[in-house]
Scaffold this motif. Structure first.
Motif, short mmCIF file in Angstrom:
data_model
loop_
_atom_site.label_atom_id
_atom_site.label_comp_id
_atom_site.label_asym_id
_atom_site.label_seq_id
_atom_site.Cartn_x
_atom_site.Cartn_y
_atom_site.Cartn_z
N ILE A 32 8.48 9.93 0.43
CA ILE A 32 8.89 10.74 -0.78
C ILE A 32 7.93 11.95 -1.04
CG2 ILE A 32 9.12 10.46 -3.24
CD1 ILE A 32 9.03 7.52 -1.01
N VAL A 33 8.71 13.18 -1.07
CA VAL A 33 8.15 14.51 -1.10
C VAL A 33 7.81 14.78 -2.51
CG1 VAL A 33 8.18 16.80 -0.52
CG2 VAL A 33 8.84 15.42 1.28
N LEU A 34 6.54 15.28 -2.74
CA LEU A 34 6.32 15.48 -4.06
C LEU A 34 5.61 17.09 -4.20
CD1 LEU A 34 6.01 14.46 -7.21
CD2 LEU A 34 3.65 13.86 -6.64
N SER A 35 6.55 18.09 -4.70
CA SER A 35 6.06 19.34 -4.57
C SER A 35 6.46 20.20 -5.65
CB SER A 35 6.87 19.92 -3.20
OG SER A 35 6.45 21.10 -2.82
N ALA A 36 5.68 21.22 -5.79
CA ALA A 36 6.28 22.32 -6.88
C ALA A 36 7.07 23.14 -6.52
CB ALA A 36 4.89 23.11 -7.12
N PRO A 87 1.57 2.10 5.91
CA PRO A 87 1.71 2.03 4.32
C PRO A 87 3.15 1.37 3.91
CG PRO A 87 1.77 4.37 4.96
CD PRO A 87 1.27 3.53 6.10
N LEU A 88 3.28 1.03 3.02
CA LEU A 88 4.64 0.58 2.39
C LEU A 88 5.58 2.04 2.32
CD1 LEU A 88 6.45 -1.98 1.45
CD2 LEU A 88 5.49 -1.64 -0.84
N ALA A 89 4.66 2.81 1.85
CA ALA A 89 5.65 4.25 1.53
C ALA A 89 4.52 5.38 1.52
CB ALA A 89 6.31 4.11 0.21
N VAL A 90 5.14 6.45 1.68
CA VAL A 90 4.38 7.80 1.62
C VAL A 90 4.67 8.67 0.58
CG1 VAL A 90 3.28 9.71 3.00
CG2 VAL A 90 3.72 7.60 4.12
N VAL A 91 3.67 8.94 -0.20
CA VAL A 91 4.01 10.03 -1.18
C VAL A 91 3.30 11.39 -0.76
CG1 VAL A 91 3.78 11.10 -3.64
CG2 VAL A 91 4.25 8.57 -3.15
N THR A 98 0.91 -1.21 -0.17
CA THR A 98 0.10 -0.04 -0.03
C THR A 98 0.74 1.22 -0.15
OG1 THR A 98 -1.63 -1.21 1.05
CG2 THR A 98 -1.80 1.56 1.12
N ILE A 99 0.44 2.15 -0.98
CA ILE A 99 1.09 3.49 -1.02
C ILE A 99 0.25 4.47 -0.60
CG2 ILE A 99 2.47 5.27 -2.64
CD1 ILE A 99 3.77 2.71 -2.73
N LEU A 100 0.69 5.35 0.48
CA LEU A 100 -0.24 6.33 0.85
C LEU A 100 0.20 7.76 0.21
CD1 LEU A 100 -2.26 7.92 2.88
CD2 LEU A 100 -0.46 7.83 4.72
#
Length: 245
Positions: A97-101, A66-70, A23-25
């Motif tokens: 893992i940070v996902l950002s502008a 979860p397995l990982a977090v985005v 699971t990815i959160l």
């Protein structure tokens, strides 16, 4: 009647249990981005949980592990920075893992200091994002590596960066040590060229698959008794390479 049967079949297919890799959160408040991320990770055979605000994301993290977090940075109720630090305090082995502008270097450094495992900037390549998430998951699962590794008549000291074969010194470059270390940490596992490029070279370098082939050829010439017929650094045709001790 036929249409009814087709509808039932479609419903059964939609509700049929699927094998997933975990699971990815995803914590992201933009509905359009939520949809994109759900599709990207579903296609890679992950189960997806989506939270539209920081507080919901924190609750999901606590209950689901979860397995990982985005993680997006700008969120309602709780900021991504606060969440990142809280997640790592709760469970340091779950990659974030940070996902950002936001592209400022100071923000990236701050997030990494707070415990983020990686930082991907919007707009992003779906292939790069999934590769970075998978790489972070693999790093957390990786067993502690040996400082001195022996196979056949080779002895490699990764801490001192020395190598010998049949008692004679073998000169390896720093990058050859890095590649060989990754192979020894994943012995018997088939590694694609893309995995090797991401894990050993890194995406910022933008090498080609031919770079991988050339580097492995050099390792064979230095460590194999018969480089043309290797026994340890094997080519798995159509898939990649495998290290056999």
């Amino acid at each position: 009647m036929i249409k009814d049967r087709e509808l039932v079949a479609e419903m059964a297919e939609d509700t049929a249990p699927l094998m997933t890799l975990g699971t990815i959160l995803v914590i992201e408040d933009d509905p359009r981005m939520q949809k994109v991320l759900r599709r990207i990770f579903t296609e890679e055979h992950y189960s997806i949980l989506v939270a539209g605000d920081g507080q919901t994301g924190l609750e999901m993290f606590r209950t689901e592990r979860p397995l990982a977090v985005v993680l997006d940075l700008i969120l309602p109720h709780l900021s991504g920075r606060e969440l990142c630090q809280t997640f790592k305090n709760l469970s340091s082995n779950i990659p974030v893992i940070v996902l950002s502008a936001i592209t400022e270097v100071v923000d990236k450094v701050l997030l990494l200091e707070l415990g983020a495992d990686d930082y991907v900037t919007k707009p992003f390549s779906p292939r790069e994002l999934t590769a970075r998430v998978q790489a972070a998951i693999r790093r957390q699962r990786k067993p502690t590596s040996q400082e001195v590794y022996r196979f056949a008549d080779c002895e490699i000291d990764f801490k001192k960066m020395t190598a010998a074969r049949s008692g004679s010194t073998v000169m390896l470059t720093a990058h050859e040590f890095k590649l060989l270390k990754f192979f020894t940490e994943n012995a018997e596992r088939v590694l694609t060229r893309d995995i090797l490029l991401n894990e050993v070279w890194g995406y910022n370098f933008y090498p080609t698959t031919r770079t991988v082939d050339n580097q492995i050829l050099k390792l064979r010439q230095k460590l194999e008794h018969d480089p043309a017929n290797p026994r340890h650094l094997l080519t798995i045709y159509g898939a990649g390479y495998k290290f056999v001790p």
